[in-house]
Design a protein around this motif. Structure first.
Motif, mmCIF file in Angstrom:
data_model
loop_
_atom_site.group_PDB
_atom_site.id
_atom_site.type_symbol
_atom_site.label_atom_id
_atom_site.label_comp_id
_atom_site.label_asym_id
_atom_site.label_seq_id
_atom_site.Cartn_x
_atom_site.Cartn_y
_atom_site.Cartn_z
ATOM 1 N N VAL A 1 0.565 8.407 1.188
ATOM 2 C CA VAL A 1 0.165 9.681 0.609
ATOM 3 C C VAL A 1 0.540 10.762 1.601
ATOM 4 C CG1 VAL A 1 -1.726 11.085 -0.290
ATOM 5 C CG2 VAL A 1 -1.747 8.607 -0.605
ATOM 6 N N CYS B 1 0.840 -1.183 0.000
ATOM 7 C CA CYS B 1 0.000 0.000 0.000
ATOM 8 C C CYS B 1 0.878 1.237 0.000
ATOM 9 C CB CYS B 1 -0.906 0.016 1.233
ATOM 10 S SG CYS B 1 -1.967 -1.453 1.325
ATOM 11 N N HIS C 1 -3.888 2.296 3.199
ATOM 12 C CA HIS C 1 -2.964 3.321 2.718
ATOM 13 C C HIS C 1 -2.656 4.275 3.867
ATOM 14 C CE1 HIS C 1 -3.333 2.324 -1.590
ATOM 15 N NE2 HIS C 1 -4.579 1.990 -1.270
ATOM 16 N N LEU D 1 -4.825 8.422 -4.907
ATOM 17 C CA LEU D 1 -4.616 6.979 -4.843
ATOM 18 C C LEU D 1 -5.046 6.272 -6.126
ATOM 19 C CD1 LEU D 1 -5.782 6.124 -1.204
ATOM 20 C CD2 LEU D 1 -3.439 6.406 -2.058
#
Length: 446
Positions: free
Chosen positions: A26, A23, A113, A47
């Protein structure tokens, strides 16, 4: 066929879960104190997810330690929104880098994520002095060029928004010399520019101003009161520049942590030393300093998970105001004082009796606020039930079936999940869930 097909698809999603463990992170950068509802960024865009996916896969924001959720996710727009006030000083104090960690969780298959939100400082604090006034007693025999240390101003902001300099109100006797100590810290010294005469003037008052480098600039002032008298020519001297100690987080209130010590070559009132904290801070509420003996004692609850290192400035002043300073560093060690806690994130209930072995019926998250081996957690469920726990991403577990269910034999299951950490002694907690088996038409009429 539709119910069976749905659970076949769930089984396939469970298998895919282990294929899509990679994953991406960010990262966003925002100023502190953004209003609730402000947009941090667009999760769907960053994403590479389409908007319908967010709703279908129950996309949501979680925290790494189930702490404060500073952000929320609008699944209709994909925007990451500010949910709670983020105050850089409260979150990170003086650390140069301040990062709030959140997580985007999607289900079916489970996908995680990490979101790193870098909180940038704004100039929302003014420089402040410890006291409302600085009182100095200076002998009239002091020579021109003599220096007198002034209390440092402190600003909760960092970088350019922290204290950048000082200015002195114009007067007939003193000038200001600004010096640096540590990384970016500045303090002032009074420099005697004209010899004093007590018979001519025995008190002098003027203002010292500290200003930061923010825009707009903020400042704070303190009044300096100088009393002119006769000779104290030695300042106290600490036995060490830095004092260090270590203590466990369960140290009892009143325990002596360490003792600072300073000596003064002068006699009488000029050699009488009083110890004090250099400035007011949260540490002063946790630790108590005896002004006469220099003993530093535990004065409040110490929690390693809240703060593991304390650094304090301590002053030693003699009877007429000359001072020196030392640093006290206290390291807090972790003990296993937090039991693991189990969070049920998703549960399919009831489940049809013809569900395939290996089908995922629940998702759990397990956390422990302790550190290192004290936060390593093992999860188990009782024997003799057709279910098992399967470790997933990080601290997530999936509850899956291990055999064929038969509602006519067992219609309900009480499943107890136990989480135990690896501390000494180990701590554990349990959570019981009730699963019902739904009937299907699998028996002929008799």
């Amino acid at each position: 066929m539709s119910i069976f097909g749905d659970f076949v698809r769930r089984g396939l999603a469970f298998i895919v879960l282990f294929i899509h463990l990679v994953c991406g992170d960010v990262s966003y950068s925002i100023p502190e104190e953004m209003k609730r509802g402000s947009v941090v960024g667009n999760i769907a865009k960053d994403l590479g997810l389409d908007l319908p996916t967010l709703s279908v896969r129950k996309a949501r924001i979680e925290t790494e330690d189930n702490g404060v959720k500073y952000c929320s996710l609008n699944v209709q727009t994909g925007n990451l929104m500010v949910e709670e006030r983020m105050d850089r000083e409260g979150l990170c104090e003086k650390r140069a880098s301040c990062v709030v960690k959140q997580e985007v969780v999607l289900e079916n298959p489970l996908e995680l994520h990490r979101i790193n939100i870098h909180i940038q400082d704004i100039n929302d604090n003014s420089p402040q002095f410890k006291e409302e006034s600085i009182k100095l007693e200076i002998q009239e025999s002091a020579t021109r060029g003599a220096t007198f240390l002034l209390d440092e101003a402190h600003d909760a902001d960092i970088g350019d928004n922290a204290v950048r300099g000082y200015s002195l109100q114009e007067n007939d006797y003193f000038k200001l010399n600004v010096k640096s100590k540590g990384i970016g810290r500045k303090y002032g010294e009074l420099v005697l520019d004209k010899e004093l005469d007590r018979e001519d003037k025995n008190t002098i008052t003027f203002l010292l101003t500290a200003f930061d480098g923010g825009s707009p600039q903020k400042s704070g002032t303190v009044a300096i009161h100088v009393t002119v008298l006769d000779a104290n020519d030695n300042a106290p001297v600490f036995s060490q520049v830095v004092y260090k100690a270590s203590l466990p987080e369960n140290e009892s209130i009143g325990s002596v942590v360490l003792t600072v010590s300073a000596t003064d070559a002068d006699e009488g009132v000029n050699g009488e030393i009083t110890y004090g904290f250099d400035h007011v801070s949260d540490e002063n509420q946790i630790f108590i300093l005896n002004p006469q003996t220099g003993e530093v004692k535990v004065g409040g609850i110490i929690d390693y998970e809240r703060k593991s290192l304390y650094e304090m400035q301590i002053s030693a002043k003699d009877g007429l105001g000359l001072a020196s300073y030392a640093t006290v560093i206290i390291e807090v060690t972790d003990i296993n004082d937090n039991a693991p806690f189990i969070h049920l994130k998703s549960l399919s209930n009831p489940i049809p009796e013809n569900v395939s072995p290996g089908a995922e019926v629940g998702i759990f998250n397990v956390q422990d606020r302790d550190s290192e081996h004290n936060r390593q957690v093992r999860c188990t469920i009782q024997e003799n039930v057709p279910f098992k726990l399967v470790p997933s991403i990080k601290n997530y577990y999936s509850l899956v079936t291990t055999g064929q269910l038969d509602r006519e034999l067992v219609s309900d299951y009480n499943i107890t999940i136990t989480a135990t950490d690896e501390g000494s002694p180990p701590l554990s907690s349990s959570k019981t869930i009730q699963l019902s088996v739904a009937d299907i038409n699998d028996n002929p009429c008799v």
